[in-house]
Design a protein around this motif. Structure first.
Motif, short mmCIF file in Angstrom:
data_model
loop_
_atom_site.label_atom_id
_atom_site.label_comp_id
_atom_site.label_asym_id
_atom_site.label_seq_id
_atom_site.Cartn_x
_atom_site.Cartn_y
_atom_site.Cartn_z
N ASN A 5 0.80 -1.22 0.00
CA ASN A 5 0.00 0.00 0.00
C ASN A 5 0.83 1.27 0.00
O ASN A 5 0.37 2.32 -0.40
N GLY A 6 2.07 1.20 0.51
CA GLY A 6 2.89 2.41 0.58
C GLY A 6 3.69 2.68 -0.68
O GLY A 6 4.45 3.63 -0.73
N GLU A 7 3.53 1.82 -1.70
CA GLU A 7 4.36 1.96 -2.88
C GLU A 7 3.96 3.19 -3.70
O GLU A 7 2.79 3.55 -3.77
N ARG A 8 4.94 3.80 -4.32
CA ARG A 8 4.68 4.96 -5.16
C ARG A 8 3.94 4.54 -6.42
O ARG A 8 4.17 3.46 -6.99
N LEU A 9 3.07 5.40 -6.88
CA LEU A 9 2.25 5.12 -8.06
C LEU A 9 3.13 4.86 -9.28
O LEU A 9 2.88 3.92 -10.05
N ALA A 10 4.16 5.68 -9.48
CA ALA A 10 5.02 5.52 -10.65
C ALA A 10 5.74 4.18 -10.64
O ALA A 10 5.93 3.56 -11.70
N VAL A 11 6.14 3.70 -9.47
CA VAL A 11 6.81 2.40 -9.36
C VAL A 11 5.85 1.28 -9.74
O VAL A 11 6.21 0.34 -10.45
N ALA A 12 4.61 1.38 -9.28
CA ALA A 12 3.60 0.38 -9.60
C ALA A 12 3.32 0.35 -11.11
O ALA A 12 3.13 -0.72 -11.70
N VAL A 13 3.27 1.53 -11.73
CA VAL A 13 3.04 1.60 -13.17
C VAL A 13 4.17 0.90 -13.92
O VAL A 13 3.93 0.13 -14.86
N ASP A 14 5.41 1.14 -13.51
CA ASP A 14 6.55 0.47 -14.16
C ASP A 14 6.44 -1.05 -14.03
O ASP A 14 6.72 -1.79 -14.99
N ALA A 15 6.04 -1.52 -12.86
CA ALA A 15 5.90 -2.96 -12.64
C ALA A 15 4.78 -3.54 -13.52
O ALA A 15 4.91 -4.64 -14.07
N PHE A 16 3.69 -2.79 -13.66
CA PHE A 16 2.59 -3.25 -14.52
C PHE A 16 3.02 -3.32 -15.97
O PHE A 16 2.69 -4.29 -16.69
N LEU A 17 3.77 -2.32 -16.44
CA LEU A 17 4.22 -2.33 -17.83
C LEU A 17 5.18 -3.49 -18.09
O LEU A 17 5.13 -4.13 -19.16
N ALA A 18 6.03 -3.78 -17.12
CA ALA A 18 6.93 -4.93 -17.25
C ALA A 18 6.14 -6.23 -17.32
O ALA A 18 6.45 -7.13 -18.12
N HIS A 19 5.09 -6.32 -16.52
CA HIS A 19 4.22 -7.51 -16.55
C HIS A 19 3.50 -7.63 -17.89
O HIS A 19 3.39 -8.72 -18.45
N ALA A 20 3.02 -6.48 -18.41
CA ALA A 20 2.31 -6.50 -19.69
C ALA A 20 3.24 -6.94 -20.82
O ALA A 20 2.83 -7.69 -21.72
N ARG A 21 4.47 -6.50 -20.75
CA ARG A 21 5.42 -6.79 -21.82
C ARG A 21 5.96 -8.21 -21.73
O ARG A 21 6.01 -8.95 -22.74
N HIS A 22 6.35 -8.64 -20.52
CA HIS A 22 7.02 -9.93 -20.37
C HIS A 22 6.11 -11.02 -19.82
O HIS A 22 6.19 -12.18 -20.24
N GLY A 23 5.24 -10.64 -18.89
CA GLY A 23 4.37 -11.64 -18.27
C GLY A 23 3.22 -12.06 -19.16
O GLY A 23 2.86 -13.24 -19.24
N ARG A 24 2.62 -11.08 -19.87
CA ARG A 24 1.47 -11.37 -20.72
C ARG A 24 1.84 -11.42 -22.20
O ARG A 24 1.04 -11.87 -23.03
N GLY A 25 3.03 -10.93 -22.53
CA GLY A 25 3.49 -10.98 -23.91
C GLY A 25 2.68 -10.12 -24.86
O GLY A 25 2.50 -10.46 -26.03
#
Length: 330
Positions: A5-25
């Motif tokens: 819950n304390g994570e910065r929004l920008a950090v979470a967005v970067d993690a989501f984009l990495a997931h979209a690119r590599h995790g979901r292809g």
């Protein structure tokens, strides 16, 4: 994965984009579209003092889409933004970054209108009368809520300007308040007698009681929601702050959104239910009352007269609606 819950929004967005690119292809084109949309969201949230994922609420997401709508963005662009942010918040919730998904009820604004939401004079009066009745009990939170809404509507200020006001910025004798606007530009804004009365009641009876209660509880004042832009979360700026949150610290953007959303959610009309609605409403009511456009521009702190001119369209739209419903030959 544990909640972050304390994570910065920008950090979470970067993690989501990495997931979209590599995790979901997903395709690079899709990832770029996500990145562009979410970069705009982060900038919008940051400008309103919100930089943590846990503070990303439905009202801010709605205001983000509504802002894009009345800046004239294409319907397809707004629909894509809505889809992007819902994909992001769904991933964040399912991955344990946040406890619940704030985007699950988000929808792109409907209809072709790009005009801001405006509350009628009668609705404002009824709302303020209800707040005044609560404040008459001398409940500190009720006294604060009345003063907050009175000042937002009377002065037409931004929520970021409101939460940054210190007690010394208020001139009760001259009925003015000094605020720090966009780009660090300072201006002095007038307000009326009802707002002065609400502010005096808050300063005389509400603020000291809330601050004393908070200090008695843990010996320090913690921030409520987010502190004003540039302030540290959970820092104790309450000695200077005009408005305090429920825990005795400086009232933040998120806390102000909660106060206003509770008041606006049951009113008729489309559009966001955040503090900016009172800014739109104040500007429109001033023009309806015959105020000069440049005077309204100065009051709102707009760099360009073109930005202020949106409210002339609002007034014209309301006039046309009255005409259509009231004139026998409309």
């Amino acid at each position: 994965m544990t909640e972050r819950n304390g994570e910065r929004l920008a950090v979470a967005v970067d993690a989501f984009l990495a997931h979209a690119r590599h995790g979901r292809g997903l395709s690079e084109q899709t990832v770029r579209a996500y990145a562009n949309d979410l970069e705009q969201l982060v900038a919008f949230a940051t400008a309103r003092g919100i930089d943590r994922l846990s503070d990303l609420g439905l009202e801010l997401l709605r205001d983000w889409l509504w802002d894009a709508d009345h800046r004239g963005l294409a319907r397809s662009t707004i629909a894509r933004r809505s889809s992007s942010v819902r994909a992001f918040t769904r991933w964040a919730s399912e991955s344990g970054w946040i406890a619940s998904d704030p985007g699950v009820r988000l929808r792109a604004p409907k209809g072709a209108s790009h005009l801001p939401r405006v509350v009628s004079s009668d609705q404002v009066r009824t709302m303020l009368d209800g707040l005044a009745a609560r404040a008459a009990t001398d409940d500190p939170g009720a006294l604060r809520d009345l003063a907050v809404v009175e000042l937002l509507y009377a002065a037409g200020i931004r929520v970021s300007e409101l939460v940054g006001i210190d007690v010394r910025d208020l001139d009760r004798g001259r009925l003015t308040v000094r605020v720090l606007g966009k780009g660090g530009k300072e201006r002095v804004v007038p307000f009326g007698v009802p707002a002065r009365d609400a502010l005096e009641a808050w300063l005389d009876r509400g603020r000291p009681a809330l601050l004393a209660s908070a200090q008695a509880g843990d010996g320090r004042a913690a921030g409520d929601g987010h502190a004003a832009v540039g302030g540290a979360r959970n820092a104790p700026p309450a000695a200077d702050a005009l408005f305090l949150g429920d825990r005795g610290g400086r009232l933040g953007v998120r806390g102000t959104y909660r106060i206003v959303a509770r008041l606006l959610q049951d009113l008729p009309g489309d559009g966001p239910s955040g503090p900016h609605t009172f800014r739109h409403t104040a500007a429109t009511h001033l023009l309806d009352g015959g105020a000069d456009l440049r005077a309204v521009q100065e009051l709102l702190g707009h760099a360009s007269l073109g930005t202020t001119q949106i409210y002339t369209h609002v007034s014209s739209a309301r006039l046309r609606e009255v005409y259509r419903t009231a004139h026998p030959r409309a």
